[in-house]
Design an enzyme around this catalytic site. Structure first.
Site, PDB file in Angstrom:
ATOM      1  N   HIS A  94     105.648  76.018  75.538  1.00  0.00           N
ATOM      2  CA  HIS A  94     104.530  75.183  76.012  1.00  0.00           C
ATOM      3  C   HIS A  94     103.903  74.450  74.824  1.00  0.00           C
ATOM      4  O   HIS A  94     103.804  75.005  73.722  1.00  0.00           O
ATOM      5  CB  HIS A  94     103.492  76.066  76.717  1.00  0.00           C
ATOM      6  N   GLU A 164     106.687  67.791  80.323  1.00  0.00           N
ATOM      7  CA  GLU A 164     105.230  67.712  80.255  1.00  0.00           C
ATOM      8  C   GLU A 164     104.818  66.794  79.107  1.00  0.00           C
ATOM      9  O   GLU A 164     104.828  67.209  77.939  1.00  0.00           O
ATOM     10  CB  GLU A 164     104.662  69.115  80.035  1.00  0.00           C
ATOM     11  N   GLY A 233      98.204  73.316  85.697  1.00  0.00           N
ATOM     12  CA  GLY A 233      97.452  74.278  84.899  1.00  0.00           C
ATOM     13  C   GLY A 233      96.057  74.392  85.466  1.00  0.00           C
ATOM     14  O   GLY A 233      95.759  75.265  86.281  1.00  0.00           O
TER      15      GLY A 233
HETATM   16  P1  PGA Z   1      97.170  70.943  83.131  1.00  0.00           P
HETATM   17  O1  PGA Z   1      98.128  71.974  82.425  1.00  0.00           O
HETATM   18  O2  PGA Z   1      97.633  70.820  84.548  1.00  0.00           O
HETATM   19  O3  PGA Z   1      95.812  71.585  83.013  1.00  0.00           O
HETATM   20  O4  PGA Z   1      97.279  69.667  82.387  1.00  0.00           O
HETATM   21  C1  PGA Z   1      99.479  72.011  82.658  1.00  0.00           C
HETATM   22  C2  PGA Z   1     100.061  72.812  81.532  1.00  0.00           C
HETATM   23  O5  PGA Z   1      99.846  72.388  80.395  1.00  0.00           O
HETATM   24  O6  PGA Z   1     100.656  73.853  81.717  1.00  0.00           O
END
Ligand code: PGA
Length: 254
Positions: A94, A164, A233
């Site tokens: 991550h 991501e 998240g």
């Molecule tokens: P977010 O996080 O939806 O709060 O942007 C996703 C993640 O980084 O796992």
């Protein structure tokens, strides 16, 4: 459209196991009609034991794991321990861990060990920023190749790749929204790299999107982003929002 997977990343929340149980149960009691969507919640590791038997419909994931089974690695938790504790999935690489020093070399060891332990790795990749000369494609390619180096063709289909873009994550200062078109462009690129590296064995791999995914944009991403699921998240910390995303995924798969 095929079955989707929705993975909630709770990050370092909530503060107590009682609150964790409350949040988890609030999701569990509102998903009785969900048949097709795979649901995963990744809580802080401390809460896994308390949550794992609360719902048959929700699988548990961890947010990191270490290589080796046991050994002199103070502070670490191995993939094998997580598996034995009831986890089925593990988020690896991550960006919030990469920003603390996690390298793709280490992520690669963790991916291989997780597979050996019987966990399904959710491998996170994504560029920090988009540049006009499209250098971000090489960033993503390098991350994919390094993190999946040496993974056998036999086990590659188990790996879930999570794209991501770091610039879209809720924790990024000055963040901005990614679009389903940004996502589609990258998932096509990722599929091409996977196919070049692993051949037809990569065809069954799932690619999902994370980066402030929420109940408002979930449908667009799931329909138009070329993805098999989402990893919210922030939105997974509010039961009603997370349930809405799950229901959207269920409807999209119809
Ligand atoms: P977010 O996080 O939806 O709060 O942007 C996703 C993640 O980084 O796992």
């Amino acid at each position: 459209m095929s079955k989707k997977i929705i993975i909630g990343n709770w990050k370092m929340n909530p503060l107590t196991s009682k609150e964790a149980e409350k949040l988890f149960s609030a999701v569990a009691k509102n998903i009785s009609n969900i048949r097709k969507t795979e649901i995963v919640i990744c809580p802080p590791v401390l809460y896994i034991d308390r949550l794992k038997n609360l719902s048959k419909k929700i699988n548990i994931g961890a947010q990191d794991s270490f290589w080796g089974e046991t050994g002199a690695f103070t502070g670490e938790v191995s993939a094998h321990m997580l598996y034995n504790a009831g986890a089925k999935y593990v988020i690896l690489g991550h960006s919030e861990r990469r920003s603390l020093g996690e390298t793709s070399t280490n992520v690669n060891k963790k991916v291989k060990e997780s597979l050996a332990a019987g966990l399904i790795p959710i491998l996170c990749i994504g560029e920090n920023a988009r540049d006009e000369s499209h250098g971000y494609f090489s960033v993503v390619k390098a991350q994919l190749e390094e993190c999946l180096s040496g993974v056998s063709k036999n086990s590659i289909s188990k790996v879930i790749v999570m794209y991501e873009p770091v610039w879209a994550i809720s924790s990024t200062v000055g963040r901005r929204d990614a679009t389903s078109a940004d996502c589609l462009e990258m998932t096509i690129f990722i599929r091409k790299i996977l196919s070049d590296k692993f051949g037809s064995d990569s065809g069954r791999m799932r690619i999902i999107y994370g980066g402030s995914a929420n109940e408002k944009d979930a449908e667009d991403f799931l329909k138009n982003g070329g993805i098999d699921g989402l990893l919210p998240g922030c939105a997974s910390l509010t039961a009603s929002k997370f349930v809405d995303i799950i229901k959207i995924a269920e409807n999209v798969a119809k």
